[in-house]
Write a protein that holds these residues in place. Structure first.
Motif, mmCIF file in Angstrom:
data_model
loop_
_atom_site.group_PDB
_atom_site.id
_atom_site.type_symbol
_atom_site.label_atom_id
_atom_site.label_comp_id
_atom_site.label_asym_id
_atom_site.label_seq_id
_atom_site.Cartn_x
_atom_site.Cartn_y
_atom_site.Cartn_z
ATOM 1 N N GLY A 142 0.826 -1.182 0.000
ATOM 2 C CA GLY A 142 0.000 0.000 0.000
ATOM 3 C C GLY A 142 0.864 1.236 0.000
ATOM 4 N N ASP A 143 0.224 2.369 -0.173
ATOM 5 C CA ASP A 143 0.984 3.600 -0.146
ATOM 6 C C ASP A 143 0.461 4.485 0.964
ATOM 7 O OD1 ASP A 143 -1.408 3.977 -1.422
ATOM 8 O OD2 ASP A 143 -0.644 5.388 -2.887
ATOM 9 N N GLY A 144 1.285 5.425 1.348
ATOM 10 C CA GLY A 144 0.855 6.311 2.401
ATOM 11 C C GLY A 144 2.004 6.997 3.097
ATOM 12 N N TRP A 145 1.727 7.341 4.328
ATOM 13 C CA TRP A 145 2.650 8.072 5.174
ATOM 14 C C TRP A 145 3.127 7.144 6.286
ATOM 15 C CZ3 TRP A 145 3.601 13.284 4.128
ATOM 16 C CH2 TRP A 145 2.803 13.840 3.126
ATOM 17 N N ILE A 196 13.579 4.117 -5.717
ATOM 18 C CA ILE A 196 13.127 3.324 -6.855
ATOM 19 C C ILE A 196 11.623 3.061 -6.733
ATOM 20 C CG2 ILE A 196 13.360 1.086 -8.038
ATOM 21 C CD1 ILE A 196 15.826 2.887 -8.312
ATOM 22 N N ALA A 197 10.897 3.195 -7.836
ATOM 23 C CA ALA A 197 9.468 2.877 -7.856
ATOM 24 C C ALA A 197 9.288 1.365 -7.913
ATOM 25 C CB ALA A 197 8.800 3.529 -9.060
ATOM 26 N N MET A 198 8.171 0.885 -7.405
ATOM 27 C CA MET A 198 7.902 -0.553 -7.368
ATOM 28 C C MET A 198 7.938 -1.173 -8.765
ATOM 29 S SD MET A 198 4.900 -0.862 -4.542
ATOM 30 C CE MET A 198 5.199 -2.484 -3.856
ATOM 31 N N GLN A 199 7.451 -0.472 -9.768
ATOM 32 C CA GLN A 199 7.350 -1.037 -11.097
ATOM 33 C C GLN A 199 8.650 -0.974 -11.895
ATOM 34 O OE1 GLN A 199 5.736 1.626 -9.963
ATOM 35 N NE2 GLN A 199 5.795 3.292 -11.422
ATOM 36 N N GLU A 200 9.679 -0.290 -11.380
ATOM 37 C CA GLU A 200 10.946 -0.221 -12.098
ATOM 38 C C GLU A 200 11.655 -1.567 -12.066
ATOM 39 O OE1 GLU A 200 13.561 3.250 -11.765
ATOM 40 O OE2 GLU A 200 12.005 4.138 -10.506
ATOM 41 N N SER A 201 12.400 -1.850 -13.112
ATOM 42 C CA SER A 201 13.103 -3.130 -13.186
ATOM 43 C C SER A 201 14.540 -2.991 -12.675
ATOM 44 C CB SER A 201 13.084 -3.663 -14.616
ATOM 45 O OG SER A 201 13.708 -2.734 -15.481
ATOM 46 N N LEU A 202 14.670 -2.282 -11.562
ATOM 47 C CA LEU A 202 15.957 -2.110 -10.889
ATOM 48 C C LEU A 202 15.838 -2.662 -9.484
ATOM 49 C CD1 LEU A 202 16.673 1.587 -11.909
ATOM 50 C CD2 LEU A 202 17.862 -0.426 -12.779
ATOM 51 N N PRO A 203 16.930 -3.171 -8.935
ATOM 52 C CA PRO A 203 16.861 -3.633 -7.546
ATOM 53 C C PRO A 203 16.675 -2.445 -6.615
ATOM 54 C CG PRO A 203 19.122 -3.739 -8.345
ATOM 55 C CD PRO A 203 18.261 -3.364 -9.515
ATOM 56 N N VAL A 236 7.827 9.766 6.341
ATOM 57 C CA VAL A 236 8.172 9.335 4.988
ATOM 58 C C VAL A 236 6.893 9.092 4.203
ATOM 59 C CG1 VAL A 236 9.253 7.471 3.644
ATOM 60 C CG2 VAL A 236 10.322 8.275 5.768
ATOM 61 N N ARG A 237 6.908 9.511 2.946
ATOM 62 C CA ARG A 237 5.812 9.215 2.033
ATOM 63 C C ARG A 237 6.343 8.208 1.015
ATOM 64 N NH1 ARG A 237 3.410 14.272 -0.156
ATOM 65 N NH2 ARG A 237 5.539 14.565 -0.864
ATOM 66 N N GLY A 238 5.560 7.163 0.732
ATOM 67 C CA GLY A 238 5.995 6.171 -0.240
ATOM 68 C C GLY A 238 5.028 5.015 -0.334
ATOM 69 N N HIS A 239 5.502 3.929 -0.922
ATOM 70 C CA HIS A 239 4.677 2.743 -1.160
ATOM 71 C C HIS A 239 5.279 1.563 -0.407
ATOM 72 C CE1 HIS A 239 2.651 4.988 -4.323
ATOM 73 N NE2 HIS A 239 3.847 5.370 -4.702
ATOM 74 N N ALA A 295 10.297 6.341 -1.893
ATOM 75 C CA ALA A 295 10.343 6.975 -0.575
ATOM 76 C C ALA A 295 10.859 8.406 -0.654
ATOM 77 C CB ALA A 295 11.217 6.159 0.367
ATOM 78 N N GLU A 296 10.199 9.251 0.102
ATOM 79 C CA GLU A 296 10.586 10.651 0.207
ATOM 80 C C GLU A 296 10.446 11.064 1.670
ATOM 81 O OE1 GLU A 296 9.020 15.013 -1.311
ATOM 82 O OE2 GLU A 296 7.911 13.215 -1.868
ATOM 83 N N VAL A 297 11.524 11.554 2.260
ATOM 84 C CA VAL A 297 11.467 12.070 3.628
ATOM 85 C C VAL A 297 10.836 13.450 3.547
ATOM 86 C CG1 VAL A 297 12.789 12.757 5.669
ATOM 87 C CG2 VAL A 297 13.506 10.754 4.327
ATOM 88 N N VAL A 298 9.682 13.620 4.197
ATOM 89 C CA VAL A 298 8.954 14.886 4.084
ATOM 90 C C VAL A 298 9.092 15.773 5.318
ATOM 91 C CG1 VAL A 298 7.318 14.050 2.372
ATOM 92 C CG2 VAL A 298 6.786 13.792 4.773
ATOM 93 N N ASP A 299 9.526 15.193 6.442
ATOM 94 C CA ASP A 299 9.714 16.007 7.642
ATOM 95 C C ASP A 299 10.573 15.241 8.630
ATOM 96 O OD1 ASP A 299 9.495 18.237 9.263
ATOM 97 O OD2 ASP A 299 7.387 17.924 9.765
#
Length: 103
Positions: free
Chosen positions: A3-6, A34-41, A59-62, A71-75
């Motif tokens: 899932g995604d969220g905070w 890295i996004a979940m759908q990317e073909s990178l580790p 953190v915001r992400g999936h 992932a993005e550190v937002v605060d």
């Protein structure tokens, strides 16, 4: 559970220890740009959390189970709010093991 969220957690030994949400995997997870759908580790985009050591961060992400993707550190919290976050959401070590406190 995917899932995604905070996500709120505390960085300890360069690992992100989740405090909330409660449905997220217990313990520490790793963060990747890295996004979940990317073909990178996911390791190829792992975020360096050393600057946040000992701090609570949001953190915001999936959630991908063991990793938070995109992932993005937002605060980040200072020492007082980090202590409050740990007390309210964290785990306390005691003789019977670690238990999550609730209000």
């Amino acid at each position: 559970m995917e899932g995604d969220g905070w996500f709120l957690g505390i960085v300890r030994e360069k690992r992100f220890e989740l405090l909330t949400p409660y449905h997220a995997p217990a313990g520490s997870v790793r963060l990747t740009a890295i996004a979940m759908q990317e073909s990178l580790p996911p390791e190829s985009g792992e975020l360096d959390l050393s600057e946040y050591e000992g701090k609570a961060i949001m953190v915001r992400g999936h959630n991908g189970g063991g990793w938070i993707y995109s992932a993005e550190v937002v605060d980040q919290a200072g020492p007082i709010l980090t202590a409050v976050a740990w007390k309210v959401f964290g785990q306390e070590d005691n003789a019977s093991g670690a238990e999550r406190e609730t209000l």
